[in-house]
Every structure is written in C-alpha cells, then in structure tokens.
Design a protein around this motif. Structure first.
Motif, PDB file in Angstrom:
ATOM      1  N   GLY A 315      -0.495   3.493   5.237  1.00  0.00           N
ATOM      2  CA  GLY A 315      -1.527   3.117   4.276  1.00  0.00           C
ATOM      3  C   GLY A 315      -1.361   3.821   2.946  1.00  0.00           C
ATOM      4  O   GLY A 315      -1.448   3.211   1.881  1.00  0.00           O
ATOM      5  N   GLY A 316      -1.103   5.129   2.987  1.00  0.00           N
ATOM      6  CA  GLY A 316      -0.903   5.885   1.755  1.00  0.00           C
ATOM      7  C   GLY A 316       0.414   5.556   1.074  1.00  0.00           C
ATOM      8  O   GLY A 316       0.486   5.462  -0.161  1.00  0.00           O
ATOM      9  N   PHE A 317       1.475   5.357   1.874  1.00  0.00           N
ATOM     10  CA  PHE A 317       2.798   5.056   1.323  1.00  0.00           C
ATOM     11  C   PHE A 317       2.784   3.723   0.583  1.00  0.00           C
ATOM     12  O   PHE A 317       3.293   3.612  -0.540  1.00  0.00           O
ATOM     13  CB  PHE A 317       3.827   5.033   2.455  1.00  0.00           C
ATOM     14  N   VAL A 318       2.195   2.694   1.196  1.00  0.00           N
ATOM     15  CA  VAL A 318       2.118   1.388   0.536  1.00  0.00           C
ATOM     16  C   VAL A 318       1.264   1.482  -0.724  1.00  0.00           C
ATOM     17  O   VAL A 318       1.578   0.878  -1.752  1.00  0.00           O
ATOM     18  CB  VAL A 318       1.554   0.320   1.498  1.00  0.00           C
ATOM     19  N   ARG A 329      -4.422  -1.021 -10.066  1.00  0.00           N
ATOM     20  CA  ARG A 329      -4.786  -2.336  -9.519  1.00  0.00           C
ATOM     21  C   ARG A 329      -4.082  -2.594  -8.183  1.00  0.00           C
ATOM     22  O   ARG A 329      -4.657  -3.186  -7.270  1.00  0.00           O
ATOM     23  CB  ARG A 329      -4.452  -3.430 -10.531  1.00  0.00           C
ATOM     24  N   GLY A 330      -2.846  -2.135  -8.059  1.00  0.00           N
ATOM     25  CA  GLY A 330      -2.119  -2.287  -6.799  1.00  0.00           C
ATOM     26  C   GLY A 330      -2.801  -1.527  -5.677  1.00  0.00           C
ATOM     27  O   GLY A 330      -2.934  -2.037  -4.552  1.00  0.00           O
ATOM     28  N   ARG A 331      -3.248  -0.304  -5.972  1.00  0.00           N
ATOM     29  CA  ARG A 331      -3.956   0.478  -4.949  1.00  0.00           C
ATOM     30  C   ARG A 331      -5.249  -0.226  -4.528  1.00  0.00           C
ATOM     31  O   ARG A 331      -5.600  -0.259  -3.340  1.00  0.00           O
ATOM     32  CB  ARG A 331      -4.295   1.868  -5.488  1.00  0.00           C
ATOM     33  N   LEU A 332      -5.974  -0.778  -5.482  1.00  0.00           N
ATOM     34  CA  LEU A 332      -7.263  -1.409  -5.182  1.00  0.00           C
ATOM     35  C   LEU A 332      -7.096  -2.704  -4.382  1.00  0.00           C
ATOM     36  O   LEU A 332      -7.908  -2.997  -3.489  1.00  0.00           O
ATOM     37  CB  LEU A 332      -8.028  -1.680  -6.475  1.00  0.00           C
ATOM     38  N   ILE A 333      -6.072  -3.477  -4.693  1.00  0.00           N
ATOM     39  CA  ILE A 333      -5.809  -4.699  -3.914  1.00  0.00           C
ATOM     40  C   ILE A 333      -5.562  -4.337  -2.446  1.00  0.00           C
ATOM     41  O   ILE A 333      -6.108  -4.961  -1.527  1.00  0.00           O
ATOM     42  CB  ILE A 333      -4.599  -5.463  -4.497  1.00  0.00           C
ATOM     43  N   TRP A 334      -4.735  -3.341  -2.236  1.00  0.00           N
ATOM     44  CA  TRP A 334      -4.411  -2.889  -0.878  1.00  0.00           C
ATOM     45  C   TRP A 334      -5.658  -2.363  -0.167  1.00  0.00           C
ATOM     46  O   TRP A 334      -5.901  -2.685   1.005  1.00  0.00           O
ATOM     47  CB  TRP A 334      -3.337  -1.808  -0.979  1.00  0.00           C
ATOM     48  N   ALA A 337      -8.104  -5.351   0.748  1.00  0.00           N
ATOM     49  CA  ALA A 337      -7.533  -6.210   1.791  1.00  0.00           C
ATOM     50  C   ALA A 337      -7.607  -5.539   3.157  1.00  0.00           C
ATOM     51  O   ALA A 337      -7.952  -6.180   4.166  1.00  0.00           O
ATOM     52  CB  ALA A 337      -6.088  -6.559   1.441  1.00  0.00           C
ATOM     53  N   LEU A 338      -7.295  -4.249   3.214  1.00  0.00           N
ATOM     54  CA  LEU A 338      -7.326  -3.539   4.496  1.00  0.00           C
ATOM     55  C   LEU A 338      -8.724  -3.534   5.107  1.00  0.00           C
ATOM     56  O   LEU A 338      -8.887  -3.746   6.324  1.00  0.00           O
ATOM     57  CB  LEU A 338      -6.843  -2.096   4.305  1.00  0.00           C
ATOM     58  N   LEU A 339      -9.736  -3.292   4.298  1.00  0.00           N
ATOM     59  CA  LEU A 339     -11.103  -3.223   4.828  1.00  0.00           C
ATOM     60  C   LEU A 339     -11.581  -4.573   5.351  1.00  0.00           C
ATOM     61  O   LEU A 339     -12.234  -4.645   6.395  1.00  0.00           O
ATOM     62  CB  LEU A 339     -12.051  -2.683   3.752  1.00  0.00           C
ATOM     63  N   VAL A 340     -11.265  -5.642   4.646  1.00  0.00           N
ATOM     64  CA  VAL A 340     -11.672  -6.971   5.114  1.00  0.00           C
ATOM     65  C   VAL A 340     -10.963  -7.311   6.432  1.00  0.00           C
ATOM     66  O   VAL A 340     -11.590  -7.795   7.388  1.00  0.00           O
ATOM     67  CB  VAL A 340     -11.376  -8.040   4.040  1.00  0.00           C
ATOM     68  N   VAL A 341      -9.662  -7.042   6.499  1.00  0.00           N
ATOM     69  CA  VAL A 341      -8.918  -7.305   7.733  1.00  0.00           C
ATOM     70  C   VAL A 341      -9.447  -6.447   8.880  1.00  0.00           C
ATOM     71  O   VAL A 341      -9.574  -6.906  10.022  1.00  0.00           O
ATOM     72  CB  VAL A 341      -7.415  -7.049   7.521  1.00  0.00           C
TER      73      VAL A 341
END
Length: 469
Positions: A315-318, A329-334, A337-341
């Motif tokens: 999670g941190g690496f991605v 913005r890349g961190r926020l998208i990730w 998405a993780l929380l919804v999934v």
C-alpha cells in the motif's frame, strides 16, 4: 562511522552514513536498505517495527484465549466484547499524547518505556477472575498499542517524504504482523503446549508471561542501541543547537487545527479500526460460526494478521510510486480506491457461508485493509511536516476509535448486521478523499502541485531504487 568534532561545522553524531541522504531534509535517507542494521537510519527502521511488533503481540496475546477465558469465568458475549472495546479504547488517549511527545522527545525513549509498561499487566493475565477485571486488565495492556505512533514518527524522522510511504508502511505492516503471529503462537502453539502439563484454565492463566518477558527485555534494549534522528538523539541535539526546543502543546494544536488530519483520522478508523476489530473477533467468529476448536480457529484467524507481511508495505510502496508519477493526486486516487474496495470486500465476507470461501475472501479482504493503512501514512508526512508526530498520533488514534465504534456494533447487533454497518461506513470514508486538500499539493479533483512539490517528487521518478536489500 565516527562522531563529528565540534567546531565551525554542524555538530552531528555521525560523520558518514551507510545510505544516501538528503541534506535539505535534515539528512533523512532517500533509500531503504532492508538487510542493513546500521545506525542511524536502518537501525531505527528495524527497531521501530520490532518494537511495535512486540507491543502488538502483547496487545492481542489474550485474544485467541478468550473462548477459554469465557468458559472459565462464565461470562457472556457482551462481557467479552466489552473487554475487546476496553483493549482498544485504552490506547486512544495515549496515541493523542504520544504524537506531541514524539515531536518533543523523540520516538526511541517513548517506545522503550511503553514496551516495558504494557508488559507488566500482560504478565498479570492469570489474576483475572471476573468480567470487570478482564476489561480493566485489557485496558492497561492496550496502552502499548500507542507504540504505533512512535513507530511511524521514527521512520518519518529517518526517511524523506518521497519514500516515507514505503518506510512507514513496511514498519507498520511488519509491526501489525504481531497480531497474526500472536493468534498462531498463543492460540495454536504455546496454549496447547502449556496444556500438556496442566489444565486448560491454568494454561491460559500462565501462558501470557512469555510475551510479557520478551516485551520488557526488548523495551530496555531498544533505548540503548538506536538513535532518535539522523544527526543523533534529541537531548544531545538540543544541547548543541542542532535542534530547537519544541512545545508539545503547540505541536498538538497545529496538527489538530488542520482539517486534513481529521479526514485521515476517519479513514484510518475504517482500515486499522477494522483490523483491530478482526483481531479481537476473528477467532471467536470462526469458532462459533463453523464449530471449530480453539486451536483451529486461532490458526485460521491468524491469516488476517499474516497479510501484514506484505500488504501494508504494498500500500505504501504503490502510494510512493503514484506520487512519483502524479504527485499527491496519485496518492489520493489510490487511497480512495482502496477504501471503497475494502468496504465491498466486507459485504462479501459477511455473506460467505463456507469455511473455505470465508478464508479465501478474508485473505483478499485483509490485504486491502492493510494496503489502505499503508496508503494513509504515505499521506500523513505531507499534511504539516513540522508537526508530523502530532498528526501521526491523531490519525493513529482514529484507528482505535474506529475499533471502539465497530466493537460496539458487534456487541449490540447480530454478526451480519454488524458487518453491514462496518462495510457501509468504510465505503463512505473512501468518498471523503475528495475533500483532502494539502497546501502546495493537488487535491483529488481540484488544485495543482506547486513547482516545489513537482521538483521534489520528480527526484524519485528516475532510475534510482528507493527499496533495496
């Protein structure tokens, strides 16, 4: 390495470093060399996760033994859940105050003190004789869970913001792994081993002495073999003028007045809070739902925690890699998405009717939960860097608040409605990502990264490897 002599040059404890560092970020490391144990950066890295791992092991050592304790004491399901809630409630206050204390005194000494302190009530587990004493004992053991703040602050102090997501996720994940290991070691190895020479009641009353002794010893050692920061320990740095004096109260106020802190607080409640709830509930859930033995249920429940071996780090690496390509913005998208999934996975897990299916789903569910934890602390160092300790403490307390809230749900509701409540809350928290707006960085849909932020994250987008062995 050798100490730098005093003189016109800046006074540092170490003349050279084993890793590449950024002088503009207080000599923080720009890379992570996993197989190195050299001071100061990598020694602190390994001490931080080992300390938190041991604290986590102590914190949940009693969880796989709860079915036996319930039988011995003749207490109800509500009493067990009350003790579960107390175990995570105890650390909320400590996480709030540990943040500013880390800003003022550093993480090293606090980590050692907390490990030694929580080992004492753990060793007293055998004295429990009622539901009330069980809850009180678990409250004080739970104070050790606040070592998480020390763990995350320590690596944020040793590694640059551009790689802090990976560093924080690895030490947090390997520390959280203690929750899975304790299910297996305490429930499926030590407890059966102790039962060979004594009754089941005597076994659960004595087995917790083992993790207590390990925790106390490690707490004493950590303070002696590591450093607070790349340039030395806080006390020495303040004496020689390398570091200014810090006000703990001012640090806390600054962190608490930032709305991003509280959004991350809520989101961490919906990932780490879920993990804490599962650590408390998984063994009992599998034992009652599928009519398993205590040993079998504990072994299966441990799978949830074992995913920390890699999932939080991923999670941190991605998050770091997306930051190198897209900025914040890349961190926020990730993160969103993780929380919804994660919320969707909870719905699926709640409706699984077979043991094999539940185990498979739990593996994916756990992986997403822990990836979200790693992603969260990839964002924390950016919110307000001078008071990272206070922000890390507040966000960390969110995890325990989430566990208390979800624990109350499981205490008052049947299992499936409680899971549905958890799932809906998690999905809603994912949507809050759109409201995170950090100064100088782009939001999910609005704003742009500043020139300074772009220059900073582009430094990590080249061929250099930030994670090495």
């Amino acid at each position: 390495m050798s100490s730098v002599p005093s003189g016109s040059a800046e006074i540092k404890k170490y003349d050279t470093y084993y890793v590449n560092v950024d002088p503009d970020q207080d000599d923080k490391s720009t890379e992570i060399k996993l197989l190195s144990f050299k001071r100061p950066h990598m020694r602190a890295f390994h001490c931080s996760w080992m300390g938190f791992f041991t604290a986590f092991f102590i914190w949940f050592a009693i969880a796989p033994l709860l079915p036996e304790i319930q039988t011995t004491l003749g207490i109800s399901k509500q009493d067990i859940w009350t003790s579960n809630i107390c175990s995570v409630a105890g650390t909320i206050f400590m996480r709030f105050i540990n943040g500013p204390l880390c800003d003022k005194y550093g993480a090293r000494v606090l980590m050692g003190i907390l490990l030694c302190a929580c080992s004492i009530p753990c060793a007293c587990t055998g004295l429990v004789n009622s539901a009330a004493s069980l809850s009180i004992l678990r409250f004080f053991i739970g104070l050790g869970g606040s070592t998480f703040v020390c763990c995350q602050f320590w690596t944020s102090r040793m590694f640059t913001k551009e790689v802090a997501g990976t560093a924080n996720a690895l030490v947090g994940g390997w520390g959280n792994l203690g929750g899975g290991v304790t299910q297996l070691v305490m429930g499926a190895v030590l407890f059966p081993l102790f039962k060979l020479g004594m009754s089941a009641e005597k076994a659960w009353r004595t087995v917790c002495i083992v993790p207590a002794c390990v925790g106390f010893f490690l707490g004493a050692i950590i303070t002696r073999i590591s450093d607070d920061a790349p340039k030395g320990n806080y006390a020495d740095m303040k004496k020689n003028g390398t570091m200014p004096e810090v006000s703990a109260s001012a640090s806390f106020r600054s962190g608490a007045m930032n709305v991003n802190t509280w959004i991350l607080f809520l989101q961490y409640a919906c990932c780490f809070g879920v993990e804490l709830t599962m650590n408390n509930a998984a063994a009992s859930y599998f034992r009652t739902t599928f009519e398993l033995t205590t040993e079998s249920a504990a072994a299966i429940a441990s799978i949830f925690g074992w995913m920390n071996l890699f999932a939080r780090g991923v999670g941190g690496f991605v998050s770091d890699k997306l930051n190198a390509k897209m900025g914040m913005r890349g961190r926020l998208i990730w993160q969103g998405a993780l929380l919804v999934v994660e919320g969707v996975m909870v719905f699926i897990f709640a409706n699984s009717t077979s043991l094999a299916g539940s185990i498979v789903i739990m593996v994916f569910f756990s992986s997403v939960v822990q990836s979200a934890e790693g992603s969260t602390y990839g964002i924390v160092p950016y919110v307000n860097p001078p008071v990272t300790g206070s922000i890390a403490g507040i966000v960390g307390a969110g995890g325990n608040c989430g566990a208390v809230g979800f624990g109350l749900g499981f205490r008052q509701l049947d299992t499936k409605p409680a899971f549905y409540l958890m799932a809906g809350t998690i999905c809603a928290s994912g949507l809050l990502t759109m409201f995170i707006c950090i100064k100088g960085h782009a939001g999910l849909f609005t704003g742009e990264d500043s020139a300074e932020a772009i220059a900073s994250y582009k430094k990590t987008a080249g061929p250099a490897q930030t994670l090495q062995v």
